[in-house]
Every structure is written in C-alpha cells, then in structure tokens.
Scaffold this active site. Structure first.
Site, short mmCIF file in Angstrom:
data_model
loop_
_atom_site.label_atom_id
_atom_site.label_comp_id
_atom_site.label_asym_id
_atom_site.label_seq_id
_atom_site.Cartn_x
_atom_site.Cartn_y
_atom_site.Cartn_z
CG HIS A 503 -27.98 -95.11 -139.16
ND1 HIS A 503 -27.50 -93.50 -139.00
CD2 HIS A 503 -29.18 -94.66 -139.55
CE1 HIS A 503 -28.44 -92.60 -139.32
NE2 HIS A 503 -29.37 -93.10 -139.35
CG ASP A 507 -24.60 -89.54 -139.28
OD1 ASP A 507 -24.79 -90.68 -138.66
OD2 ASP A 507 -23.65 -88.69 -138.74
#
Length: 530
Positions: A503, A507
């Site tokens: 992450h 995204d």
C-alpha cells in the site's frame, strides 16, 4: 603450484555456505571445469566447479559443515606437494621468475571495534570478482540505515548490483567514493551509533586486520556458541543429501539406519543396504513388552512419540527472513478477481494445434501481466525511504518450487517476448532451478512476481510480496462450474487470481485498474498477439 580455493560467494546475499556434497576426494586428479562440490547457499544448492588443474591435496570444510565466505575450502596442487605453509596461514605470491609461499606473519596491533560499530567491506558479489567499483552511493554520511536498506550500487565483473545493509545504525564513514574501485574485503563503510568516533578504525583497518570487540561481547559470543553446540546434539539425523533422497524414495526412516560415515553420518551405501527386518522399531518393542505382561497387568495403551529435527538450510533461512521482513514491513492488501477462461482455453487449443508450438495457461498469465504492467507502471514499482522507483522495464519473476524451498527465476524484459518465447524461457529456467544449474544472475532484478498453484488444484490463495517488488499475483486453478451468461445458467470455466499489493506504492484503485486490464487480456487472448 598449490592453489587455495575459498568458499565462494554464489549469491549477492550469501555470507556463509554449506558443503552439501563433495564430488571429489583428497588424492583425486582435478581438471578445469570439474565439479568439486555442491554448495548450499542462501538461495539454492549449486554446483561449484574448479578453475584449476591438479590434484586435490586438502579439503578444509567437510560435508554438512558451514563456513563463512572466503574460508579455506580446498587446496589443489601437484601430487605430493608440501602445503604445510598454506595450512598454517601462509599466502601465495609471485615473483618474476618463480612463485613463493610466504610464511604467515603476525598481524599488527588489533583494532578495537567499539560496541555497536560494524565495518562493512567490499563484498564479493560474483564468484570471480576481485575488485568492485562503487557506481552510486544511495546513502550519505550521517544518514540512518536500516537492515535491508540499499547502501550503494556496486559494479562487479559481471553486472551492476544493489548492495544492501545487513546492519542498522548511522552511516559514519565511506571508504570508497563513487567511481572509485577497491579490492574485495577492503573497507567500504562503517555503521554505528550516531556520533561515534571511528577515525582510528578508518585509518588502521587493513585487509586481514584482526578486529576485537570489548571483552564482554566476546564472552557473550562464547556463550551463544556453547548453546548452539548443545542444540546440535539433540537427536538430529546426520545424512548426506543423496542418502536422504534415496531414503525418501524408498520410504526408509533414517533414524533407524546406522551410519558408517564420519562421526556416524549416514551415506548412500547405508541406506541401500538397510534391512527393515533387522531393526526393531520402538512400537514393536512396546508391543512385545505389553504382550509379555498382559496376563498379570491390565492393558495400557502405548504409543510412539516420534520427532525429527531437520537443520534449516541456507535457502530456508533466507526465505524465512525475507518473507518475514516483507510481511511485517510492507502493508499488504489483497484484490481478488474471477476470470472467464472459455476464450483462453479455445485460443490455447488453437495455438497448440500449430506445429512445434506449446503454450501453457501460465505463459498466457505471464504475457498478460507484462502487458498490463506497461499500462500501469506504478504496480511495477519499488519502495525506498527517500523515493518511489517506477520501473519502466518489465522483469517478471516466476516462483518455482524446488527441494527444500522456493526459487524465483526472472524473465528479463518479459513484455518484449512472445507467448512461445515466454514458454521456452520458463521451461529452461525452471529446469535449471530444479537441477541446481541456475546462476545467481538469473534470479536477480525482478520487478513483479507470479506464483501459480493452479496445477495443484488450489482455487485461490494469497502470497507474500517478493520485495523489493510492490506486488505479486497469485494464480489459482481453472474450475468448471455453472455461470450466468446472457441471463442463462451455462457451464463455464473460471479462474481466480489475487493481487497482493504494497500500500506504500500501490493504491487500491491502481491495483484494481491493473487487474481490469489483466482480465481484458486474459479473456480476449487475441489482443496479446497484436
């Protein structure tokens, strides 16, 4: 003239090696190119060949033993040659007319290393490397360095490779500037607590210098070594790799086999000559004892508690370390999508109907991934503390299961390959990995990884990211099941894939868009042939 053979560094992260098997013995004649031994590294068990002709005069590391890189592995020379000076620590030098063995000389006053300070030397990043050039420093003096951080890019005799730190601390000193070259083992950098004065170390450190930690640290190390010595006597079964393989094939319990090798080590002949009938198993002994007293005592259930301790290989240790680091440092999240595989099945059948053509579903997955990565390069990225690196080249690593672990051969510039080229390269690299012929350079530089367990019937699973990659694709089996098409329930073929993302770099929307593109290629394979 005798030649000293040292434990080679056969991978960029290898610090020690284990001699799995000696294929030559003392007294054997050696030719250049002969395989001396199988060396177990942190990545694989690899064959190590001789670069010299002569007679094997000495073996310095026995089978099953581990030793640091550059330790004395063997000596090759002329039959009957006196090598006592080499065994006592002498060195070989050359004059204009002859070669001379110099007697070992005492080192100068030892340099005391303060607690927490680590001297980093120029690594041997290939088995033939003697000097290295610092192409780029990625850290500067005063920077905080974490274990696993890339310190510098080092140019070897084979490639320019990233060199990561195995220690944490502050970068206190740089010994080789960008563009400069230095021999292997010369001082490259010093790490330690911020503010530590290391000028004395930098000024006095030389190759071969004895370094000493404070006495309290020395006592601690001795205590740790003693503890390890106790652990290694706790019932481990010592056997050669070949003996273990034969025992596994024949279903023989090695704990019942008496070893005739050195220190009771089980060798090939022990397993081949083993007769199960000649050994009473613990369960048999219990049964006999129970029958003997059944008339006077009530029956007491007796079972066999059996445990086997298997020493962790260098590969297994590295897999554990790297995957733990990845799982606990990179914030993983997972995206799963189901693919309609009917068109892929039809296209594959058509392609494989052509002469001399063989394409697998895994080849199609690799090709679709490579093309999707070109459209979504952020998935093809790497995280660094100071920057995110976007790779515009596509090097896909393909996970291959091997004995005792997992290897990830890398297809360089995958996006430029056709389906048939991908298939041929995967087959070649997987074969090398399983036969211990793969080279370290063939497992380096991946930007994305694919793990496929579909051939084992696994429908879906999640993988741990192979850092420094930002994502890994887990591929399940093709399943025939009822599906809805055009409002009707029909029999269809589906496949589930799961994308694990870091992450920090990828995204959720970015990962989802990548999977949409990947799905479009897989469900319409003709688009991959354009």
């Amino acid at each position: 003239m005798a030649q000293i053979i040292t434990m080679p560094r056969l991978s960029d992260t290898m610090t020690e090696g284990v001699v799995a098997t000696w294929l030559k013995k003392v007294g054997d004649t050696i030719k250049t190119g002969d395989i001396l031994a199988e060396i177990e590294t942190d990545k694989a068990t690899m064959e190590f060949e001789s670069f010299y002709d002569g007679v094997l005069l000495h073996i310095g590391i026995q089978e099953g033993q581990s030793a640091p890189v550059d330790s004395l592995l063997a000596i090759i020379g002329t039959g009957g040659e006196d090598i006592s000076a080499l065994l006592s620590g002498g060195t070989v030098t050359e004059t204009k007319d002859e070669k001379v063995v110099e007697e070992a000389k005492p080192t100068s006053a030892a340099v005391e290393i303060p607690a927490g300070v680590k001297v980093v030397t120029m690594p041997r990043l290939s088995d033939t490397m003697t000097t290295g050039t610092v192409a780029t420093w990625l850290k500067k003096v005063g920077d905080t360095v974490k274990e696993g951080d890339i310190l510098a890019e080092i140019e070897t005799d084979k490639a320019t490779m990233e060199f990561e730190s195995f220690n944490a601390g502050t970068l206190l000193y740089i010994g080789v500037q960008e563009g400069d070259s230095a021999p292997v083992d010369t001082i490259l950098a010093i790490l330690g607590p911020a503010g530590t004065d290391v000028s004395g170390i930098a000024a006095n450190y030389k190759v071969g210098t004895v370094v000493e930690a404070p006495k309290t640290e020395e006592v601690k190390v001795v205590a740790q070594e003693a503890a390890v010595a106790v652990q290694t006597t706790s019932g481990r079964v010592f056997a050669s790799p070949l003996a273990k393989k034969i025992a596994q094939e024949k279903g023989i319990n090695l704990s019942q086999v008496k070893g005739s090798g050195e220190n009771g080590r089980i060798v090939k002949s022990d397993v081949e000559n083993f007769s199960p009938s000649a050994v009473a198993t613990p369960s048999q002994a219990v049964a006999e004892a129970t029958n003997a007293v059944v008339a006077v005592k009530p029956f007491v259930p007796a079972g066999e508690v059996f445990q086997e301790e298997i020493k962790n290989s260098q590969m297994r240790k590295t897999i554990a370390r790297r995957l733990s680091e990845s799982k606990f440092t990179a914030p993983h999240y997972y995206l799963t999508i189901e693919l309609d595989m009917d068109n892929a099945i039809a296209s594959r059948n058509m392609i494989n109907g052509l002469p001399d053509t063989k394409v697998s579903f895994n080849d199609m997955v690799i090709k679709a991934s490579a093309m999707a990565l070109k459209k979504h390069p952020q998935v093809n990225s790497q995280w660094r503390e100071d920057a995110m690196v976007i790779n515009h080249h596509v090097n896909i690593g393909v996970a291959v299961a091997v004995e005792d672990g997992l290897m990830v051969p890398v297809l360089k510039f995958t996006d430029q390959m056709s389906l048939t080229q991908i298939g041929a390269n995967v087959k070649d690299l997987a074969g090398k990995a399983k036969s211990k012929k793969i080279q370290p350079a063939e497992m380096e530089g991946s930007t994305f990884t694919i793990s496929n367990l579909g051939m084992f019937g696994i429908q879906s699973f999640t993988s741990i990211i192979n850092q420094p990659n930002s994502a890994i694709l887990s591929v399940g089996a093709i399943i025939e099941k009822p599906v809805v098409k055009n409002g009707q329930i029909v029999v269809g073929n589906t496949m589930t894939v799961t994308l694990a993302c870091d992450h920090r770099t990828v995204d959720g929307a970015t990962g989802a868009q990548f999977l949409q593109t990947f799905k479009a290629f897989m469900e319409n394979p003709v688009t991959m042939l354009a």
